[in-house]
Design a protein around this motif. Sequence first.
Motif, short mmCIF file in Angstrom:
data_model
loop_
_atom_site.label_atom_id
_atom_site.label_comp_id
_atom_site.label_asym_id
_atom_site.label_seq_id
_atom_site.Cartn_x
_atom_site.Cartn_y
_atom_site.Cartn_z
N VAL A 122 36.56 32.69 53.95
CA VAL A 122 36.08 34.07 54.06
C VAL A 122 36.94 34.92 54.99
CG1 VAL A 122 34.14 35.46 54.90
CG2 VAL A 122 33.71 33.52 53.40
N ASP A 123 37.39 34.34 56.10
CA ASP A 123 38.13 35.14 57.08
C ASP A 123 39.64 35.18 56.84
OD1 ASP A 123 35.87 35.94 58.64
OD2 ASP A 123 35.73 33.89 59.36
N VAL A 124 40.06 34.64 55.73
CA VAL A 124 41.49 34.67 55.41
C VAL A 124 41.78 35.83 54.47
CG1 VAL A 124 43.35 33.46 54.17
CG2 VAL A 124 41.89 32.22 55.77
N LEU A 125 42.78 36.63 54.84
CA LEU A 125 43.15 37.77 54.01
C LEU A 125 44.08 37.34 52.89
CD1 LEU A 125 43.66 40.03 57.08
CD2 LEU A 125 42.23 40.76 55.18
#
Lengths: 195, 580
Positions: free
Chosen positions: A70-73
């Motif tokens: 989720v927190d990876v772009l």
Amino acid sequence: MKQEYTITVYTENQVGLLNRIAIIFSRRKINVESLNTSPTEVESVHRFTIVIDETEEVVKKLCRQIEKQVDVLKAYYNTNEEIIWQELALYKVPTDVIAEEVKVERLLREHGASAVVIRKDYTVFQVSGHREETENLIKVLEPYGLIEFVRSARVAIIKDSNGFHEKLKEFEHQQPREEVIENEYLNKGQTIFTM
Amino acid sequence: MITTEATEDKAAAAAKVTINITGSEAVLKALITEDVKTIFGYPGGAIMPIYDALYDYNDRLKHILVRHEQGAIHAAQGFARSSGEVGIVFATSGPGATNLVTGLADAMIDSTPLVCITGQVFAHLLGSDAFQETDIINITTPVTKWNYQITDPSEIPSVLAKAFYIAKTGRPGPVLIDITKNAQLQKFDYEGYTKCDHIRSYRPKPIIRKEPIIEAASLINAAKKPFVIFGQGVILGSAENEFKAFIEKGGFPAAWTILGMSAIPTDHPLAVGMLGMHGNYAPNVFTNDCDVLIAIGMRFDDRVTGRLDKYAKQAKIIHLDIDPSEIDKNVKTEISIWGDCKETLPLLTKLIEEKQHTEWLNEFRKLEAKEVEVVINDELNPTTEKLSMGEVIKTINEITKGDAILVTDVGQHQMITCRYAKYSKSRSNITSGGLGTMGFALPAAIGAKFGAPDRTVIAIIGDGGIQMTIQELGTIMQSKINVKIVILNNEFLGMVRQWQQLFHEKRYSFVDITSPDYVQVAKGYYISGNKISKREELIDAITTMLNHDGSYLLEIMVGKENNVFPMVPQGCSVSEIRLK
């Protein structure tokens, strides 16, 4: 065919994310050769640079697993030809030996080293470059009583990258746009810069 | 009540009026705004402030006290699977939190939306090996879609909003939020709760690209032997109607994975059965005979594919999935359609030609007849003295007319149920598919009933699995929920025994399991029950169970050494499926 790949991951700055990314490798028993975390040109976006020795198929799947977090772009992978990379190494050697037996200047010149600290008891040299370059200097210094050696993780710039400012704007849109759908590579043939 | 609460909150947010409340109250306000009605949980030291606040919210939030935290999370899974909503779990720190791990892993692999809230020791005690402190964030990282530790109450509204958004969008999954005790106790200026609808680093689904859909349609239109295989994605995306329209227009035979089951009625004219290790004969064989394989909302699990290098090599494979990491993960695809199948399927349906593949479908029916002859007849109409599991399921089908939700545990009874159950409605087959968690069924059935109170819920459990979470009979007793429990007792850990028989020279190593008197145990929990072992008792016993007002436990003694067939032995190709 296994070869060295450099994975570049753009992420939010979130506690615990390092673990989330690291376990993607350890779960599959893949050795991480080098891992670096760093800020980027965009405030609040972090960048992981990870080096592994694997086949492209495995690396592609790993990138998808990383991007799924989720927190990876965004996650990219590149071969060594597609990046500019550097590692930094520090060498601590006894000053007297160095001063007596080898010309410091010669060392500096031949290996692109610079002296960071020169004290009576020891001198610390610094070299940045590719793995072979930093390893060469170990061999040279070993006979003169190399006291300590340390090398940093790899940092890498993707030759074809235009940085992350524009990309981020796309991510910040409420609705996804066509542009962010390509999730594999950066467009080739754009501004290429080499050193 | 709920609307007033939400309106007040909205008004407060709009007027930038803040109210001073505790973190615990903010948690409960978040749940109410997210329309949560049911929580499964167990209190303890580190989550006491939330439970204290819950005391005042009892009229708006129903809390089900379980007997073990694993029971809470499986119940929440059952709830989510039967209702399509997010399942909510409360547990305390330390052992309370670690008891959730199995359920999290199960929900992760079966894409079940959950929000689990665990208490944690005071922030200043983190890392000090305090009483009931455990690093639950790091423990649960690989088995959660997202997790986060809150140490400051002001984070609660935004983090919970993210948690709900992440759990239910894209490919759903479990989220764990760990809240330190000080964050639950401290007051802060609450500005209202705003639901999350965007996280910049998270893309639940893409906009649909037309090109692969056009390519896929032309491939499908040219196909002589198209074959559709589908998974839970169809149910999770609420795309049952879109899916039916697709297969009906193209006239494609369609087979389900264990989790895709019930997305279309089992008696649909195009339904050809279940895929996989103990699936039906025809769909396994024809996976290696079709020319275009259309995989929808499924992930090519090894139990479905068998030996990968001999899997559908002759076919062009089209894969529709919402999770891009599933594309080309196990099986290389010709065309991949990334997106929500509720959106992609209608686009594809529009482009395909209306067809009937009668001959091709008949080939499935021919193999089906062979399976009926060699396997199914004996299982459903046995001549043995002992009952078979199959005839129990057949009887349940006949009496319920396929309207019940069947919740299964793991093992032979699970495979038999999934092979023979008849379903008329979606979200009827609830089972632990990916993780294979024994002990899942009893608590999951409790949750399923709360999620679908108007439907009949029957838990079908083996004599091994029931003993793993039998304490949840206590939850049934206290919550007075109406769950029917069928124990198929073969006095063995049957699936392991079957493998030992087939692959380990009948060396029955520790599969001989004894049982308590289940009817007496149920009686101890004030649950009615009965035990039968004769064929002539079967219909009456099941009818009595279903007509009983309240929960009921029915133990049925079945053949000890019956095996589940067909079977794709491990390491074999799907077309090497054995009928006996």
